[in-house]
Motif scaffolding. Sequence first.
Motif, PDB file in Angstrom:
ATOM      1  N   TRP A   6       0.851  -1.190   0.000  1.00 54.10           N
ATOM      2  CA  TRP A   6       0.000   0.000   0.000  1.00 54.10           C
ATOM      3  C   TRP A   6       0.882   1.233   0.000  1.00 54.10           C
ATOM      4  CZ3 TRP A   6      -5.430   0.430   0.531  1.00 54.10           C
ATOM      5  CH2 TRP A   6      -6.103  -0.797   0.571  1.00 54.10           C
ATOM      6  N   LEU A   7       0.533   2.194  -0.852  1.00 46.47           N
ATOM      7  CA  LEU A   7       1.173   3.500  -0.872  1.00 46.47           C
ATOM      8  C   LEU A   7       0.104   4.539  -0.592  1.00 46.47           C
ATOM      9  CD1 LEU A   7       3.322   3.236  -4.135  1.00 46.47           C
ATOM     10  CD2 LEU A   7       4.049   2.789  -1.787  1.00 46.47           C
ATOM     11  N   VAL A   8       0.433   5.538   0.214  1.00 46.90           N
ATOM     12  CA  VAL A   8      -0.521   6.602   0.524  1.00 46.90           C
ATOM     13  C   VAL A   8       0.145   7.964   0.348  1.00 46.90           C
ATOM     14  CG1 VAL A   8      -1.852   5.201   2.148  1.00 46.90           C
ATOM     15  CG2 VAL A   8      -0.008   6.618   2.995  1.00 46.90           C
ATOM     16  N   ASP A  17      -4.894   9.932  -0.678  1.00 45.01           N
ATOM     17  CA  ASP A  17      -4.936   9.171  -1.914  1.00 45.01           C
ATOM     18  C   ASP A  17      -4.187   7.878  -1.634  1.00 45.01           C
ATOM     19  OD1 ASP A  17      -6.206  11.220  -3.439  1.00 45.01           O
ATOM     20  OD2 ASP A  17      -4.271  12.239  -3.584  1.00 45.01           O
ATOM     21  N   TYR A  18      -4.605   6.794  -2.254  1.00 38.12           N
ATOM     22  CA  TYR A  18      -3.919   5.519  -2.039  1.00 38.12           C
ATOM     23  C   TYR A  18      -3.753   4.769  -3.347  1.00 38.12           C
ATOM     24  CZ  TYR A  18      -8.369   3.033  -2.493  1.00 38.12           C
ATOM     25  OH  TYR A  18      -9.536   2.522  -2.975  1.00 38.12           O
ATOM     26  N   VAL A  19      -2.747   3.934  -3.371  1.00 35.42           N
ATOM     27  CA  VAL A  19      -2.523   2.981  -4.455  1.00 35.42           C
ATOM     28  C   VAL A  19      -2.161   1.671  -3.790  1.00 35.42           C
ATOM     29  CG1 VAL A  19      -1.197   2.391  -6.511  1.00 35.42           C
ATOM     30  CG2 VAL A  19      -1.668   4.794  -5.999  1.00 35.42           C
ATOM     31  N   SER A  20      -2.872   0.606  -4.123  1.00 33.76           N
ATOM     32  CA  SER A  20      -2.522  -0.701  -3.575  1.00 33.76           C
ATOM     33  C   SER A  20      -2.118  -1.621  -4.717  1.00 33.76           C
ATOM     34  CB  SER A  20      -3.673  -1.304  -2.772  1.00 33.76           C
ATOM     35  OG  SER A  20      -4.762  -1.606  -3.609  1.00 33.76           O
ATOM     36  N   LYS A  65       8.012   5.089  -9.419  1.00 33.55           N
ATOM     37  CA  LYS A  65       7.646   6.411  -9.923  1.00 33.55           C
ATOM     38  C   LYS A  65       6.716   7.136  -8.950  1.00 33.55           C
ATOM     39  CE  LYS A  65       5.878   8.776 -13.955  1.00 33.55           C
ATOM     40  NZ  LYS A  65       5.420   8.678 -15.327  1.00 33.55           N
ATOM     41  N   LEU A  66       5.729   6.420  -8.407  1.00 32.21           N
ATOM     42  CA  LEU A  66       4.806   7.033  -7.447  1.00 32.21           C
ATOM     43  C   LEU A  66       5.546   7.527  -6.204  1.00 32.21           C
ATOM     44  CD1 LEU A  66       1.847   4.516  -7.690  1.00 32.21           C
ATOM     45  CD2 LEU A  66       1.772   6.950  -8.307  1.00 32.21           C
ATOM     46  N   GLN A  67       6.516   6.764  -5.735  1.00 38.94           N
ATOM     47  CA  GLN A  67       7.257   7.158  -4.536  1.00 38.94           C
ATOM     48  C   GLN A  67       8.245   8.290  -4.823  1.00 38.94           C
ATOM     49  OE1 GLN A  67       8.249   2.950  -3.250  1.00 38.94           O
ATOM     50  NE2 GLN A  67       7.764   3.889  -1.280  1.00 38.94           N
ATOM     51  N   PHE A  72       4.113   9.611  -2.762  1.00 36.66           N
ATOM     52  CA  PHE A  72       3.520   8.496  -2.035  1.00 36.66           C
ATOM     53  C   PHE A  72       4.571   7.820  -1.170  1.00 36.66           C
ATOM     54  CE2 PHE A  72       0.392   9.020  -5.312  1.00 36.66           C
ATOM     55  CZ  PHE A  72      -0.795   8.582  -4.769  1.00 36.66           C
ATOM     56  N   TYR A  73       4.131   7.209  -0.062  1.00 36.41           N
ATOM     57  CA  TYR A  73       5.031   6.436   0.796  1.00 36.41           C
ATOM     58  C   TYR A  73       4.331   5.168   1.257  1.00 36.41           C
ATOM     59  CZ  TYR A  73       2.386   8.690   4.521  1.00 36.41           C
ATOM     60  OH  TYR A  73       1.364   9.139   5.333  1.00 36.41           O
ATOM     61  N   CYS A  74       5.111   4.171   1.655  1.00 36.74           N
ATOM     62  CA  CYS A  74       4.574   2.872   2.091  1.00 36.74           C
ATOM     63  C   CYS A  74       3.739   3.045   3.354  1.00 36.74           C
ATOM     64  CB  CYS A  74       5.704   1.886   2.362  1.00 36.74           C
ATOM     65  SG  CYS A  74       6.521   1.326   0.867  1.00 36.74           S
ATOM     66  N   SER A  75       2.694   2.238   3.460  1.00 33.40           N
ATOM     67  CA  SER A  75       1.769   2.322   4.585  1.00 33.40           C
ATOM     68  C   SER A  75       1.206   0.946   4.905  1.00 33.40           C
ATOM     69  CB  SER A  75       0.624   3.267   4.222  1.00 33.40           C
ATOM     70  OG  SER A  75      -0.409   3.227   5.171  1.00 33.40           O
ATOM     71  N   GLU A  76       0.676   0.837   6.095  1.00 36.41           N
ATOM     72  CA  GLU A  76      -0.134  -0.333   6.452  1.00 36.41           C
ATOM     73  C   GLU A  76      -1.429  -0.236   5.638  1.00 36.41           C
ATOM     74  OE1 GLU A  76       0.571  -2.898   8.589  1.00 36.41           O
ATOM     75  OE2 GLU A  76       2.573  -2.000   8.601  1.00 36.41           O
ATOM     76  N   PRO A  77      -2.125  -1.344   5.401  1.00 29.67           N
ATOM     77  CA  PRO A  77      -3.398  -1.275   4.680  1.00 29.67           C
ATOM     78  C   PRO A  77      -4.369  -0.293   5.345  1.00 29.67           C
ATOM     79  CG  PRO A  77      -2.702  -3.538   4.907  1.00 29.67           C
ATOM     80  CD  PRO A  77      -1.753  -2.709   5.735  1.00 29.67           C
TER      81      PRO A  77
END
Length: 79
Positions: A6-8, A17-20, A65-67, A72-77
């Motif tokens: 997960w990225l938020v 905003d999120y991308v999983s 690219k997103l990071q 965006f950064y890594c996240s818990e669900p």
Amino acid sequence: MPKPLWLVRPRPDGGCDYVSFMPDQGPIGATTVEMREGSHMPPQLPLLKHRKRLGAEEAERCRRKLQQEAGFYCSEPLF
């Protein structure tokens, strides 16, 4: 990308905003990744904006690219 990722990215309105990225075993052992893009503003239900399947290498390029470029950064669900 062997496990879900997960990225938020926080938004000024308190939501995010999120991308999983969810790995999926495709036909004949090919690994694909389902990428889901959306937004979330608790306590409302999350909004799914886009959903697509990518090859593992393409998903990894998209994650980088997103990071690197989109904040965006890594996240818990989230849910």
